[in-house]
Enzyme design. Structure first.
Site, mmCIF file in Angstrom:
data_model
loop_
_atom_site.group_PDB
_atom_site.id
_atom_site.type_symbol
_atom_site.label_atom_id
_atom_site.label_comp_id
_atom_site.label_asym_id
_atom_site.label_seq_id
_atom_site.Cartn_x
_atom_site.Cartn_y
_atom_site.Cartn_z
ATOM 1 N N ALA A 137 0.844 -1.197 0.000
ATOM 2 C CA ALA A 137 0.000 0.000 0.000
ATOM 3 C C ALA A 137 0.876 1.243 0.000
ATOM 4 C CB ALA A 137 -0.879 -0.006 1.254
ATOM 5 N N GLY B 54 0.549 -4.936 1.388
ATOM 6 C CA GLY B 54 -0.559 -5.011 0.446
ATOM 7 C C GLY B 54 -0.196 -5.726 -0.851
ATOM 8 N N GLU C 234 -0.597 -9.269 -0.152
ATOM 9 C CA GLU C 234 -2.051 -9.496 -0.009
ATOM 10 C C GLU C 234 -2.718 -9.558 -1.388
ATOM 11 O OE1 GLU C 234 -2.444 -6.153 2.839
ATOM 12 O OE2 GLU C 234 -3.451 -7.616 4.096
ATOM 13 N N GLU D 217 3.508 -4.905 8.188
ATOM 14 C CA GLU D 217 2.644 -3.824 8.683
ATOM 15 C C GLU D 217 2.879 -3.488 10.149
ATOM 16 O OE1 GLU D 217 1.747 -6.089 6.525
ATOM 17 O OE2 GLU D 217 0.373 -5.274 5.037
#
Ligand code: 3H9
Length: 693
Positions: A63, A102, A105, A125
């Site tokens: 992200a 992310g 993910e 994270e």
């Protein structure tokens, strides 16, 4: 087609390539482009399988961390992942370089993952005060089971290619081009030679033992790993419920101060290389000389050798050179054990070291770092010799921690080539490197040492010349505030406990014992003649040293020790504290732990604000980097200037003015704080204004 995603077709296989430099961060623009590309390929009846891969040196860094301050825009990462998961056509992701957060993910929501040799995957994270918020806790757990995922997520660790294969995170490991590997995997799927399926179809076995062991292990630490365990526990629920629970926990952490501090620290680590000299032509540094084989010289030589550059170290005596050689070899072996070197690079590093006594051995090196003891006459003597011996263009650096770099530079006929490189002990481990730029240092020299810092994996922070530079100047003020507190009634063990409670690994008095109380006294003695008469002075530390209590090395200082183990406070030191308070006629006041933390950190912020005001540091964030990477400031608090913004300039002024009633000499409001109140600016605003000096 957009300029951050390339959609291609190869026969009946559609490809989506992420092309957003520098790290394919999954901000809204990239998410949206991938979302549209997927819809296009799913709708195209000629396409039977889809490959998702990245261009550049890595798949994706996850992200976009810069977006955290903003509300999520659609499509969110979970929206995109749902579309991937739900695709009727098999989607293969190809991971190369890194796939973190992310990005992993994203890959977990595809139906098969292929790794390219050397890839590292992970869900880091928690290092940002978060937990994986786009299915990582649910889908990775479905692939690996609960115990391995706890280890990966709660430590935020990087998983190497072979482990990723073993754990089933990737289905196979290929070499070469990600695009080719993706096409091959897609063809194998279409031919029925490889199975692709949504991770969501898998179920998770409960593992209460692993969960309760993890709860006990992380009970005392930061919040993020604790919430991550809660999310992992939810992986035994149906996927939609688990994802909902994960998202709620993620959003809760997103609002927290821990997340704000850790994200600030992430960017602080990277912000300090934006210096005015950026863009200057750099010089080549292939070979390095180190003068001095003491603790600092040995650590510096080790750091350079680990980076694969040859080192010639100079000592005055043959025995001392041999000792340095042995100490460096031991450090290199330690680095081998910690996985920082391979067997081959370890052997190469040892072969690239030469410890000698003849300074003319430095005639051809590109950079010399002097690391002898702190004495101006000796240092200027060495620099005059280096000037005579070293080739033109060689950079001459001093590792002084407080001496005037300009005076050292003037001992040579080439002050433009002289610079300060202040390493922190142990120099091959501590990340901070203060780069002290002299009045005559050439811009290309500064730019070059910043490159060297990158090569040896340091966090370089640019400082102008002043006594103590950025770090030790602030430390001196902070320590004085701690000592004044003890004079005024807080016991030194209370001060240590309060600051350890705030998050420092060790309080200032325990650190004093570790560093050696005799060493600190020698510095105070050196400064005694120039100490202003108005300045308060605590004699407590001097009286302790008078007893022969130098700290850990004598097994007594503020505390008593058995070997290196602290066994209690030193009753004799406590007596001295009481006696000195009495002798000075001071009535002890009560200080809560919060009072102690407020005073000590306000002192730190006050001095740091002066350092910014005088232009010694470029930006507030540079101060944060110094404190985080050199002085043990707790990372999750972001640094003193990040903290200062939370307190606010007016509240800081109020505190300083209140403390100043008792000691107006020490406590003075820096003009910059008043200016910030008047203009409504924060330190974060100053960081933005000065981002590219
Ligand atoms: C996440 O994914 C949350 C999700 O679970 C949930 C969402 C709903 N974003 O480090 P470098 C910048 S959290 C924005 O010098 P390297 C960096 O600031 C994320 N920017 O290179 C720098 O900019 P500048 C989880 C990022 O080769 C430039 O890229 N992911 C991001 O030494 C180059 O970076 C992570 O925690 C990002 N995600 O190392 C991974 N990443 O040039 C964080 C980097 O202006 N990133 N930038 O200073 C890393 O670990 C390293 O950057 C990486 C590259 C290993 C990727």
């Amino acid at each position: 087609m957009s300029d951050i995603v390339r959609v291609e077709r190869d026969g009946d296989i559609g490809l989506i390539c992420l092309t957003k430099p520098p790290v394919n961060a999954l901000g809204v623009a990239l998410r949206s482009a991938v979302f549209d590309a997927l819809a296009e390929l799913v709708a195209d009846t000629s396409v039977r399988a889809i490959v998702l891969y990245g261009e550049g040196r890595l798949f994706s860094a996850g992200a976009d961390i810069k977006d955290f301050a903003r509300a999520a825009e659609t499509p969110t990462l979970p929206d995109l992942l749902k579309a991937l998961n739900d695709s009727a056509k098999p989607v293969v992701s190809v991971l190369h370089g890194v796939a973190f957060g992310g990005a992993l993910e994203l890959a977990l929501a595809t139906h098969l993952r292929v790794g390219i040799e050397g890839v590292k995957v992970g869900l880091p994270e928690v290092t940002l005060g978060l937990l994986p918020g786009a299915g990582g806790t649910q889908r990775l757990t479905r692939l690996t089971g609960i115990a391995p995922v706890i280890d990966i997520i709660c430590k935020g660790r990087h998983v190497a290619d072979s482990e990723a294969l073993e754990l089933g995170i990737i289905a196979r490991l290929d070499q070469g081009d990600p695009r080719d590997a993706g096409l091959m995997a897609a063809r194998d799927i279409l031919a029925g030679n490889l199975t692709a399926r949504p991770t969501d179809d898998l179920t998770v076995m409960a593992d209460d033992a692993a969960l309760s062991a993890a709860r006990a292990k992380y009970a005392k630490g930061l919040t993020a790993p604790q919430r991550a365990i809660d999310a992992i526990e939810a992986a035994t629920l149906p996927i939609d419920e688990g994802l909902k629970r994960e998202r709620a926990l993620f959003m809760e952490l997103m609002q927290g101060e821990e997340r704000a501090g850790l994200v600030h620290a992430f960017f602080a680590e990277r912000a300090t290389t934006k210096i005015p000299e950026r863009g200057a032509q750099t010089r080549t540094v292939e070979t390095v000389g180190v003068v001095g084989g003491g603790t600092m010289g040995v650590g510096i030589a080790t750091a350079i050798l680990i980076a694969g550059r040859p080192v010639t170290l100079i000592e005055t005596q043959v025995e001392a050179a041999a000792r340095a050689q042995k100490a460096i070899e031991a450090n290199l072996t330690g680095a081998l054990k910690r996985g920082k070197l391979t067997a081959d690079s370890h052997a190469a590093a040892i072969g690239a070291l030469s410890c000698v006594t003849d300074i003319t051995a430095l005639s051809d090196v590109d950079l010399v770092i002097e690391a002898i003891f702190e004495d101006m006459a000796t240092k200027t003597g060495i620099f005059a010799k280096l000037d005579a011996v070293c080739k033109q263009g060689c950079i001459l650096a001093t590792n002084t921690s407080y001496l005037d770099v300009n005076e050292i530079a003037e001992a040579t006929k080439r002050p433009q080539d002289v610079i300060g490189l202040h390493f922190f002990s142990p120099a091959h481990i501590m990340r901070l490197l203060e780069v002290v730029v002299g009045a005559k240092t050439a811009p290309e020299v500064t730019a070059t040492v910043f490159e060297v810092a990158r090569m040896i994996r340091k966090v370089p922070v640019r400082s102008e010349v002043c006594d103590g530079f950025i770090g030790n100047r602030i430390l001196t003020t902070y320590r004085k505030a701690c000592e004044y507190l003890v004079l005024d009634g807080a016991d030194f063990s209370d001060v240590d406990q309060a600051l350890e409670g705030f998050g420092f690994a060790m309080g200032p008095f325990a650190v004093g014992d570790l560093a050696g109380l005799d060493v600190a006294k020698a510095t105070r003695d050196r400064k005694a003649a120039t100490r202003p008469p108005e300045e308060r002075y605590s004699p407590i530390a001097d009286r302790i040293v008078d007893q022969g209590w130098f700290g850990r090395k004598t097994e007594a200082g503020y505390y008593v020790y058995e070997g290196t183990k602290k066994t209690g406070t030193n009753a004799g030191a406590v007596d001295i504290m009481h006696a000195e308070r009495k002798a000075l006629g001071l009535t002890p006041q009560e200080f809560s732990h919060q009072d102690i933390v407020d005073r000590c950190l306000t002192a730190m912020i006050m001095e740091a604000t002066g350092v910014i005001q005088e232009g010694i540091a470029l930006r507030p964030v540079d101060i944060d980097a110094v404190q985080l990477f050199g002085y043990g400031f707790p990372r999750h608090k972001g640094g003193p200037m990040h903290l200062a913004d939370q307190i606010g300039p007016q509240a800081l002024i109020n505190r300083i003015e209140a403390y100043a009633i008792q000691d107006p000499y020490f406590w003075r409001v820096p003009e910059l704080l008043r200016d910030m109140v008047a203009t409504g600016r924060t330190f974060a605003d100053l960081n933005v204004e000065r981002a590219e000096p």
